[in-house]
Motif scaffolding. Structure first.
Motif, PDB file in Angstrom:
ATOM      1  N   LEU A   1      -0.877 -12.918 -34.440  1.00  0.00           N
ATOM      2  CA  LEU A   1      -1.000 -11.953 -35.523  1.00  0.00           C
ATOM      3  C   LEU A   1      -1.241 -10.562 -34.955  1.00  0.00           C
ATOM      4  O   LEU A   1      -1.941 -10.398 -33.954  1.00  0.00           O
ATOM      5  N   THR A   2      -0.673  -9.559 -35.603  1.00  0.00           N
ATOM      6  CA  THR A   2      -0.909  -8.172 -35.224  1.00  0.00           C
ATOM      7  C   THR A   2      -1.331  -7.381 -36.463  1.00  0.00           C
ATOM      8  O   THR A   2      -1.192  -7.851 -37.593  1.00  0.00           O
ATOM      9  N   VAL A   3      -1.826  -6.177 -36.234  1.00  0.00           N
ATOM     10  CA  VAL A   3      -2.254  -5.291 -37.320  1.00  0.00           C
ATOM     11  C   VAL A   3      -1.428  -4.013 -37.249  1.00  0.00           C
ATOM     12  O   VAL A   3      -1.298  -3.414 -36.178  1.00  0.00           O
ATOM     13  N   ILE A   4      -0.873  -3.589 -38.390  1.00  0.00           N
ATOM     14  CA  ILE A   4      -0.094  -2.350 -38.437  1.00  0.00           C
ATOM     15  C   ILE A   4      -1.019  -1.162 -38.682  1.00  0.00           C
ATOM     16  O   ILE A   4      -1.874  -1.199 -39.570  1.00  0.00           O
ATOM     17  N   PHE A   5      -0.811  -0.101 -37.898  1.00  0.00           N
ATOM     18  CA  PHE A   5      -1.524   1.157 -38.089  1.00  0.00           C
ATOM     19  C   PHE A   5      -0.511   2.300 -38.173  1.00  0.00           C
ATOM     20  O   PHE A   5       0.621   2.186 -37.691  1.00  0.00           O
ATOM     21  N   THR A   6      -0.930   3.392 -38.759  1.00  0.00           N
ATOM     22  CA  THR A   6      -0.112   4.605 -38.766  1.00  0.00           C
ATOM     23  C   THR A   6      -0.853   5.721 -38.050  1.00  0.00           C
ATOM     24  O   THR A   6      -2.086   5.793 -38.091  1.00  0.00           O
ATOM     25  N   GLN A   7      -0.084   6.563 -37.383  1.00  0.00           N
ATOM     26  CA  GLN A   7      -0.628   7.790 -36.786  1.00  0.00           C
ATOM     27  C   GLN A   7      -0.224   8.927 -37.719  1.00  0.00           C
ATOM     28  O   GLN A   7       0.959   9.194 -37.919  1.00  0.00           O
TER      29      GLN A   7
ATOM     30  N   PHE B   1       2.599   1.732 -35.373  1.00  0.00           N
ATOM     31  CA  PHE B   1       2.475   0.828 -34.234  1.00  0.00           C
ATOM     32  C   PHE B   1       1.634  -0.381 -34.626  1.00  0.00           C
ATOM     33  O   PHE B   1       0.952  -0.377 -35.650  1.00  0.00           O
ATOM     34  N   GLU B   2       1.711  -1.416 -33.793  1.00  0.00           N
ATOM     35  CA  GLU B   2       0.975  -2.644 -34.046  1.00  0.00           C
ATOM     36  C   GLU B   2       0.001  -2.921 -32.906  1.00  0.00           C
ATOM     37  O   GLU B   2       0.278  -2.606 -31.748  1.00  0.00           O
ATOM     38  N   VAL B   3      -1.132  -3.509 -33.268  1.00  0.00           N
ATOM     39  CA  VAL B   3      -2.162  -3.886 -32.306  1.00  0.00           C
ATOM     40  C   VAL B   3      -2.438  -5.379 -32.494  1.00  0.00           C
ATOM     41  O   VAL B   3      -2.589  -5.830 -33.629  1.00  0.00           O
TER      42      VAL B   3
ATOM     43  N   TYR C   1      -8.058   1.772 -27.822  1.00  0.00           N
ATOM     44  CA  TYR C   1      -6.920   0.950 -27.440  1.00  0.00           C
ATOM     45  C   TYR C   1      -6.064   1.794 -26.503  1.00  0.00           C
ATOM     46  O   TYR C   1      -6.045   3.023 -26.633  1.00  0.00           O
ATOM     47  N   PRO C   2      -5.349   1.185 -25.543  1.00  0.00           N
ATOM     48  CA  PRO C   2      -4.576   1.993 -24.601  1.00  0.00           C
ATOM     49  C   PRO C   2      -3.769   3.100 -25.265  1.00  0.00           C
ATOM     50  O   PRO C   2      -2.907   2.835 -26.095  1.00  0.00           O
ATOM     51  N   GLN C   3      -4.108   4.338 -24.901  1.00  0.00           N
ATOM     52  CA  GLN C   3      -3.454   5.540 -25.417  1.00  0.00           C
ATOM     53  C   GLN C   3      -3.670   5.734 -26.918  1.00  0.00           C
ATOM     54  O   GLN C   3      -2.982   6.531 -27.548  1.00  0.00           O
ATOM     55  N   ARG C   4      -4.626   5.016 -27.498  1.00  0.00           N
ATOM     56  CA  ARG C   4      -4.963   5.158 -28.921  1.00  0.00           C
ATOM     57  C   ARG C   4      -6.483   5.246 -29.053  1.00  0.00           C
ATOM     58  O   ARG C   4      -7.225   4.771 -28.199  1.00  0.00           O
TER      59      ARG C   4
END
Length: 229
Positions: free
Chosen positions: A68-74, A160-162, A192-195
């Motif tokens: 499972l991943t989580v969607i985020f927006t920048q 992106f997804e984490v 998170y890497p680069q986040r």
């Protein structure tokens, strides 16, 4: 690796597997949020704002085959509020919206082009009150691939997804602070890497950890979830 470290790693893997099973089988029955959380949790002297506007966000859990991943927006740097920050898709409730779920699904379609037909709502997290005056209802949904995203360039710089396993990592969340009006303001952060996921989004992730952790423990014991979801 010591026997204790091996045991801890195996326990964490078991929890992660139970979380995925709980989400994928929709064993977390939707329930209304039971608590009010917010920026003031780590800063009691601040207190929540007296005037609040209703909003909702989608916490999108993508049902990837691997995990499972989580969607985020920048957010774009040109926005008037929270410019450049990492967030969930969402926004203010409109009079025509049929509740927080409808708001979250509508805003998600508008912001990143993810249509509601790909999303299965599984519940809500606790209501989150922001220092900027919003009472946010986080709505959790499971997203079924494949899907194509078309972000709105005026609002979203990147999607992106984490991995959910990163959110559930025992080393998260961290507590960081910044100076605000001459005083330190404490907040949760998930570097998170680069986040750098922090603020209200990180606070909601802490709640998600609590709920999924409880669901995983109860699933492992053969019981049904009794958390907010």
């Amino acid at each position: 690796m010591s026997s204790d470290e091996t045991a801890d790693e195996m326990a964490n893997e078991a929890i992660d597997a139970a979380v995925e099973n709980a989400v994928r089988s929709n064993r977390m029955a939707p329930k209304h949020a039971a608590k009010i959380r917010g920026d003031h949790d780590l800063n009691p002297e601040m207190g929540p704002p007296t005037t609040l506007r209703e909003a909702a966000v989608l916490v999108p859990l993508v049902d990837r085959q691997e995990e499972l991943t989580v969607i985020f927006t920048q957010r774009t740097t040109t926005l008037s509020a929270h410019a450049g920050q990492i967030s969930f898709p969402g926004g203010r409730m409109e009079p025509e919206d049929d509740g927080p779920e409808d708001t979250a699904l509508r805003e998600t379609a508008e912001e990143i082009g993810l249509e509601r037909g790909r999303i299965e709502i599984v519940g809500r997290l606790d209501t989150y009150v922001t220092r900027t005056g919003f009472r946010v209802t986080p709505v959790v949904g499971v997203v079924s691939p494949p899907f194509i995203l078309t972000p709105d360039p005026t609002e979203v710089a990147e999607v992106f997804e984490v991995p959910l396993s990163f959110i559930l990592d025992p080393s998260n969340p961290q507590r960081h602070s910044r100076e605000f009006l001459g005083k330190p303001r404490w907040f949760y952060a998930f570097p998170y890497p680069q986040r750098y996921i922090w603020g209200a989004t990180a606070g909601m992730l802490v709640n998600l950890r609590d709920v999924l952790g409880a669901a995983a423990r109860e699933a492992g014991e053969g019981g049904a979830s009794s958390g907010p979801l």
